[in-house]
Scaffold this motif. Structure first.
Motif, PDB file in Angstrom:
ATOM      1  N   ALA A   1      44.674  33.527  48.803  1.00 56.95           N
ATOM      2  CA  ALA A   1      44.650  34.778  48.692  1.00 56.95           C
ATOM      3  C   ALA A   1      45.532  35.095  47.312  1.00 56.95           C
TER       4      ALA A   1
ATOM      5  N   GLN B   1      39.950  29.441  44.154  1.00 58.70           N
ATOM      6  CA  GLN B   1      39.742  30.157  45.574  1.00 58.70           C
ATOM      7  C   GLN B   1      39.663  29.504  46.648  1.00 58.70           C
TER       8      GLN B   1
ATOM      9  N   ASP C   1      42.178  36.192  45.180  1.00 54.09           N
ATOM     10  CA  ASP C   1      41.030  36.687  45.985  1.00 54.09           C
ATOM     11  C   ASP C   1      41.532  38.053  46.319  1.00 54.09           C
TER      12      ASP C   1
ATOM     13  N   ASP D   1      40.115  40.499  47.879  1.00 54.60           N
ATOM     14  CA  ASP D   1      39.666  40.952  49.070  1.00 54.60           C
ATOM     15  C   ASP D   1      40.526  40.540  50.142  1.00 54.60           C
ATOM     16  N   LEU D   2      41.322  39.407  49.934  1.00 60.12           N
ATOM     17  CA  LEU D   2      42.277  39.107  51.026  1.00 60.12           C
ATOM     18  C   LEU D   2      43.569  39.669  50.713  1.00 60.12           C
TER      19      LEU D   2
END
Length: 344
Positions: free
Chosen positions: A35, A103, A340, A342-343
């Motif tokens: 993340a 990632q 990331d 999204d995390l």
């Protein structure tokens, strides 16, 4: 997956964004969906090497030692982890080509630790090198504890040099959590505010104050432990304020690589100088630090962010070169890479 990689040493321009297949974890390894990746001075120094243009230690290197994320796959023999576990990682790229600026990072399970739900990924990525170095510096004293926790440093006075830095910040928090009286030195009112927010009981501005007199006024019998970032510059100050059987833990060489000591004074006070490098302290010391930091996380003792004394500067993965440059330029606080969104 997206990753940052380099094949030759040099300035930050050697870092490139690449597309790669995510590797599978081998024996004793886990794969972590990263993340947030943390950037430390050691990361840009490893990338820079001794001179530009040299071959990297591996055909391709993904930089950055520290990070946080979620376990994505577990290799054979990597006990204690399951897919979906929140974790933080340390020394990810030590003697390995695979750091956290990607990632999906395949990491040795012994360098991965649980991250409580109450701790953000920013916090997890800010631990690693700074917090583990601080832990080691606080546990090498002859008369002090080998482990940290509430009450472990009760009755002891700790002096943290450079309390606004990442290691200094963690040292203040860990010493305060362990019950010490914490004094720190800083170079400006702005840094004094950060050190106070981190939890220091007393802050001394060495540019405007008589630092030795100010510290002695707080600790008439001297300080028991010093967490030292600049041994050459502070050798005289430390000699003036160290207590009998005091310990000075040196983790960096800011201000010069050579220092001069008054041998007779140090004889008289039974002073111990302990030099430390996280990469060579050994597995037992690293494991102890990770366990104690885990307990501190549960207790909420290691917050980050400006309100907690450690401002955060964030960059996206594709701007990793700028993140390295920011650390090299001495950006105050912690520099993080959002790998990331999204995390994170």
């Amino acid at each position: 997956m997206r990753a940052i990689a380099y094949a030759k040493t040099g300035d930050s321009s050697v870092l490139h964004l690449v597309e790669r297949e995510a590797a599978e974890p081998g024996t004793g390894e886990v794969r972590v969906r990263i993340a947030v990746s943390g950037v430390n001075p050691t990361d840009w120094k490893a990338r820079a090497g001794s001179r530009p243009g040299e071959a990297a230690p591996f055909a391709e290197v993904v930089p950055n030692q520290d990070g946080a994320g979620v376990v994505d796959a577990v290799g054979p023999g990597a006990t204690g982890f399951a897919v979906g576990d929140r974790v933080w990682a340390y020394l990810a790229a030590h003697r390995r080509p695979s750091g956290t600026a990607q990632q999906f990072a395949v990491l040795t399970a012994e360098h991965v630790a649980p991250l409580p739900d109450s701790a953000s990924f920013d916090l997890g990525a800010s631990l690693g090198v700074p917090a583990m170095t601080a832990h080691r510096a606080l546990t090498v004293s002859e008369a002090g504890p080998s482990r940290l926790g509430p009450g472990a440093l009760h009755g002891r006075t700790v002096l943290v040099a450079g309390g606004a830095g990442a290691v200094g910040h963690a040292a203040i928090q860990l010493a305060r959590w362990s019950g010490a009286t914490v004094i720190t030195t800083v170079s400006s009112p702005e840094k004094a505010a950060l050190a106070t927010a981190a939890g220091a009981h007393h802050v001394v501005n060495y540019r405007t104050d008589d630092a030795a007199a100010a510290i002695r006024a707080i600790a008439p019998h001297g300080v028991d432990q010093v967490v030292e970032v600049s041994p050459a510059r502070n050798a005289g100050l430390n000699a003036s304020v160290i207590a009998n059987h005091g310990s000075i833990a040196v983790y960096a060489t800011d201000g010069g690589a050579e220092m001069t000591l008054d041998v007779r004074r140090h004889f008289a006070l039974n002073v111990r100088y302990q030099f430390l490098l996280l990469y060579t302290v050994g597995r037992d010391a690293l494991s102890a630090a990770a366990e104690d930091l885990g307990r501190a996380l549960v207790d909420g003792a290691l917050p980050v962010g400006e309100a907690a004394g450690l401002p955060i500067t964030r960059f996206p993965l594709e701007r990793t070169a700028e993140a390295h440059d920011a650390v090299e330029a001495g950006t105050v606080g912690k520099v993080l890479i959002v790998v990331d969104p999204d995390l994170a």
